[in-house]
Design an enzyme around this catalytic site. Sequence first.
Site, PDB file in Angstrom:
ATOM      1  N   ARG A 145       0.847  -1.214   0.000  1.00  0.00           N
ATOM      2  CA  ARG A 145       0.000   0.000   0.000  1.00  0.00           C
ATOM      3  C   ARG A 145       0.878   1.258   0.000  1.00  0.00           C
ATOM      4  O   ARG A 145       0.585   2.232   0.693  1.00  0.00           O
ATOM      5  CB  ARG A 145      -0.942   0.047   1.206  1.00  0.00           C
ATOM      6  CG  ARG A 145      -1.938  -1.040   1.287  1.00  0.00           C
ATOM      7  CD  ARG A 145      -2.937  -1.039   0.124  1.00  0.00           C
ATOM      8  NE  ARG A 145      -3.727  -2.246   0.241  1.00  0.00           N
ATOM      9  CZ  ARG A 145      -3.322  -3.436  -0.179  1.00  0.00           C
ATOM     10  NH1 ARG A 145      -2.166  -3.548  -0.825  1.00  0.00           N
ATOM     11  NH2 ARG A 145      -4.067  -4.482  -0.024  1.00  0.00           N
ATOM     12  N   SER A 188     -10.673  -0.246   3.622  1.00  0.00           N
ATOM     13  CA  SER A 188      -9.942  -0.401   4.892  1.00  0.00           C
ATOM     14  C   SER A 188      -9.453   0.959   5.359  1.00  0.00           C
ATOM     15  O   SER A 188      -8.808   1.672   4.592  1.00  0.00           O
ATOM     16  CB  SER A 188      -8.748  -1.328   4.710  1.00  0.00           C
ATOM     17  OG  SER A 188      -9.197  -2.587   4.272  1.00  0.00           O
ATOM     18  N   GLU A 244      -5.040   4.447   6.078  1.00  0.00           N
ATOM     19  CA  GLU A 244      -4.731   4.210   4.665  1.00  0.00           C
ATOM     20  C   GLU A 244      -5.199   5.372   3.788  1.00  0.00           C
ATOM     21  O   GLU A 244      -4.480   5.796   2.887  1.00  0.00           O
ATOM     22  CB  GLU A 244      -5.408   2.892   4.243  1.00  0.00           C
ATOM     23  CG  GLU A 244      -4.964   2.398   2.889  1.00  0.00           C
ATOM     24  CD  GLU A 244      -5.717   1.139   2.469  1.00  0.00           C
ATOM     25  OE1 GLU A 244      -5.515   0.087   3.101  1.00  0.00           O
ATOM     26  OE2 GLU A 244      -6.496   1.215   1.508  1.00  0.00           O
TER      27      GLU A 244
HETATM   28  C1  LIG Z   1     -15.445  -0.109  -0.663  1.00  0.00           C
HETATM   29  C2  LIG Z   1     -13.966   0.109  -0.904  1.00  0.00           C
HETATM   30  C3  LIG Z   1     -13.112  -0.965  -1.046  1.00  0.00           C
HETATM   31  C4  LIG Z   1     -11.740  -0.777  -1.271  1.00  0.00           C
HETATM   32  N1  LIG Z   1     -10.924  -1.866  -1.402  1.00  0.00           N
HETATM   33  C5  LIG Z   1      -9.608  -1.698  -1.637  1.00  0.00           C
HETATM   34  C6  LIG Z   1      -8.732  -2.839  -1.779  1.00  0.00           C
HETATM   35  O1  LIG Z   1      -9.155  -3.978  -1.707  1.00  0.00           O
HETATM   36  N2  LIG Z   1      -7.417  -2.595  -2.001  1.00  0.00           N
HETATM   37  C7  LIG Z   1      -6.905  -1.345  -2.114  1.00  0.00           C
HETATM   38  O2  LIG Z   1      -5.699  -1.223  -2.326  1.00  0.00           O
HETATM   39  N3  LIG Z   1      -7.694  -0.257  -1.982  1.00  0.00           N
HETATM   40  C8  LIG Z   1      -9.017  -0.402  -1.747  1.00  0.00           C
HETATM   41  N4  LIG Z   1      -9.832   0.696  -1.590  1.00  0.00           N
HETATM   42  C9  LIG Z   1      -9.240   2.038  -1.667  1.00  0.00           C
HETATM   43  C10 LIG Z   1      -9.394   2.740  -3.047  1.00  0.00           C
HETATM   44  O3  LIG Z   1     -10.379   2.149  -3.806  1.00  0.00           O
HETATM   45  C11 LIG Z   1      -8.074   2.752  -3.826  1.00  0.00           C
HETATM   46  O4  LIG Z   1      -7.070   3.361  -3.093  1.00  0.00           O
HETATM   47  C12 LIG Z   1      -8.228   3.480  -5.180  1.00  0.00           C
HETATM   48  O5  LIG Z   1      -7.059   3.290  -5.943  1.00  0.00           O
HETATM   49  C13 LIG Z   1      -8.479   4.979  -5.041  1.00  0.00           C
HETATM   50  O6  LIG Z   1      -8.793   5.495  -6.314  1.00  0.00           O
HETATM   51  P1  LIG Z   1      -9.527   6.882  -6.475  1.00  0.00           P
HETATM   52  O7  LIG Z   1      -9.541   7.239  -7.919  1.00  0.00           O
HETATM   53  O8  LIG Z   1     -10.841   6.816  -5.808  1.00  0.00           O
HETATM   54  O9  LIG Z   1      -8.537   7.830  -5.692  1.00  0.00           O
HETATM   55  P2  LIG Z   1      -8.929   9.088  -4.803  1.00  0.00           P
HETATM   56  O10 LIG Z   1      -9.612   8.609  -3.578  1.00  0.00           O
HETATM   57  O11 LIG Z   1      -9.612  10.104  -5.624  1.00  0.00           O
HETATM   58  O12 LIG Z   1      -7.482   9.594  -4.407  1.00  0.00           O
HETATM   59  C14 LIG Z   1      -6.692   8.850  -3.506  1.00  0.00           C
HETATM   60  C15 LIG Z   1      -5.322   9.538  -3.366  1.00  0.00           C
HETATM   61  O13 LIG Z   1      -4.614   9.450  -4.583  1.00  0.00           O
HETATM   62  C16 LIG Z   1      -4.373  10.758  -5.125  1.00  0.00           C
HETATM   63  N5  LIG Z   1      -4.610  10.642  -6.566  1.00  0.00           N
HETATM   64  C17 LIG Z   1      -5.711  10.162  -7.199  1.00  0.00           C
HETATM   65  N6  LIG Z   1      -5.508  10.140  -8.521  1.00  0.00           N
HETATM   66  C18 LIG Z   1      -4.261  10.619  -8.731  1.00  0.00           C
HETATM   67  C19 LIG Z   1      -3.472  10.843  -9.885  1.00  0.00           C
HETATM   68  N7  LIG Z   1      -3.902  10.563 -11.128  1.00  0.00           N
HETATM   69  N8  LIG Z   1      -2.220  11.356  -9.722  1.00  0.00           N
HETATM   70  C20 LIG Z   1      -1.747  11.665  -8.487  1.00  0.00           C
HETATM   71  N9  LIG Z   1      -2.448  11.462  -7.354  1.00  0.00           N
HETATM   72  C21 LIG Z   1      -3.688  10.951  -7.491  1.00  0.00           C
HETATM   73  C22 LIG Z   1      -5.347  11.684  -4.436  1.00  0.00           C
HETATM   74  O14 LIG Z   1      -4.833  13.003  -4.369  1.00  0.00           O
HETATM   75  C23 LIG Z   1      -5.438  11.041  -3.074  1.00  0.00           C
HETATM   76  O15 LIG Z   1      -4.335  11.389  -2.282  1.00  0.00           O
HETATM   77  C24 LIG Z   1     -11.213   0.530  -1.350  1.00  0.00           C
HETATM   78  C25 LIG Z   1     -12.086   1.629  -1.211  1.00  0.00           C
HETATM   79  C26 LIG Z   1     -13.451   1.422  -0.982  1.00  0.00           C
HETATM   80  C27 LIG Z   1     -14.370   2.594  -0.846  1.00  0.00           C
END
Ligand SMILES: Cc1cc2nc3c(=O)[nH]c(=O)nc-3n(C[C@H](O)[C@H](O)[C@H](O)COP(=O)(O)OP(=O)(O)OC[C@H]3O[C@@H](n4cnc5c(N)ncnc54)[C@H](O)[C@@H]3O)c2cc1C
Length: 314
Positions: free
Chosen positions: A155, A212, A307
Site C-alpha cells: 500500500r 480499509s 490508509e
Molecule cells: C469499498 C472500498 C473498497 C476498497 N478496497 C480496496 C482494496 O481492496 N485494495 C486497495 O488497495 N484499496 C481499496 N480501496 C481504496 C481505493 O479504492 C483505492 O485506493 C483506489 O485506488 C483509489 O482510487 P480513487 O480514484 O478513488 O482515488 P482518490 O480517492 O480520488 O485519491 C486517492 C489519493 O490518490 C491521489 N490521486 C488520485 N488520482 C491521482 C493521480 N492521477 N495522480 C496523483 N495522485 C492521485 C489523491 O490526491 C489522493 O491522495 C477501497 C475503497 C473502498 C471505498
Amino acid sequence: MTALAKLTTIRVGGEPKQLYFADTKDELIQFSKKVWQESENYLILGCGSNVVACDDMSSYQVVLIETKGIEVIGNRVKVQAGEIWGSFVDTANANGWAGIESLAGIPGTVGASPIQNIGAYGQEVSSVIRSVEFLDQELGEVIVLDNEFCEFGYRDSVFKRGRKGVVLTVEFEFGQADPEQLKAKSEEVIAQRRAKGMVLDRADHDTWSCGSFFMNPVVSESFARTLPLDAPQWEVADQVKLSAAWLIEQAGIPKGFSLPGSNASISSKHALAITNRGGATATEVVELARYIQETVANRFGITLVPEPNLVGFN
Ligand SMILES: Cc1cc2nc3c(=O)[nH]c(=O)nc-3n(C[C@H](O)[C@H](O)[C@H](O)COP(=O)(O)OP(=O)(O)OC[C@H]3O[C@@H](n4cnc5c(N)ncnc54)[C@H](O)[C@@H]3O)c2cc1C
C-alpha cells in the site's frame, strides 16, 4: 459548488473554493499547474474512494480527473488516469490480459492505482505496471517513471512518500490467460468482497467508506512474539505483518461500533472499515479513527496508520 461529500465514497467533506474538471491530459496538466501555483490547499481527485476531506474545504481547489482512453501498443497497454478501474479490469479480462483479475471490485481510477499500489487477494497492481507518466510538481515537467522508480511497497509508493505530482497515464504489461478463467476469478473475488461490504452499493451504508481505514501494521519478529499466540501473522522479508482488523476487535471494539451520538461507525461486516451511517461529518469519522488508534495503542502498543488520504486535518 459540489461538496466533497458528493465526490467521495465515504460521503463527507465540505464545498471547495473551486472545482476543475479535467477531461483531457492537457487540461489535467494545465489545471494541476494552476492550483499548485496558487496555493498549498489543493486536491487531485479521482473517484474519491481513498480520501476523507474535512468539513471546511472552502480554501481548497480541487482537480477532478476525468481523462479517458485505453491504447494497445505492442504488448503494452497505456491507460489514461481517469479510466474507471473496475471497467478496466473487465476490459483486461475480456482480452485475456492476466494480472489484475483479483483486483476486481476495487473502486477508483486507473491513475490512482499506483499511488497506494492497490492490492487484494494476493495481487498488487505493481506486478503489472511497466511505467507511469507523471507530471512532476517540483520539476514542472512530464516524466516517465519506470516501475523500479515508483518504489512500490505494501500500500505504498514513492508518490505517497513525498514525490508530488499527478499521474497522467499508466502503462501495463500483462501475462496472457483464458478470458473465461479471468472473468470467473473476478466474479469469485467480487462475491467475497460484497459479503464484507467492500463493493460500493448506494443502498448499503456498510459500503459508504474508504475501504480499509487502517493498514495492516508491519512489526519486528521480536515485537510479534509479545502478542497473543492466536494473533494472525504473516512473514514479510524479516518482519511480520499483523491483521489490523484482529487488533481492533481484540482491543474491544466490535463491528458496528460507534461513539455516542456519532453518525460514523465501524462497518457491521468488516472491523477495518469506518462507514458513514448517513449524515456523518468528517470530524465524526476522524474522531472514531482516533478512538480506534488510541484504544489499539493502549492495548497492544501499536499505532495503526490510516490508509486514506486525510485532507485538511491537522
Ligand atoms: C469499498 C472500498 C473498497 C476498497 N478496497 C480496496 C482494496 O481492496 N485494495 C486497495 O488497495 N484499496 C481499496 N480501496 C481504496 C481505493 O479504492 C483505492 O485506493 C483506489 O485506488 C483509489 O482510487 P480513487 O480514484 O478513488 O482515488 P482518490 O480517492 O480520488 O485519491 C486517492 C489519493 O490518490 C491521489 N490521486 C488520485 N488520482 C491521482 C493521480 N492521477 N495522480 C496523483 N495522485 C492521485 C489523491 O490526491 C489522493 O491522495 C477501497 C475503497 C473502498 C471505498
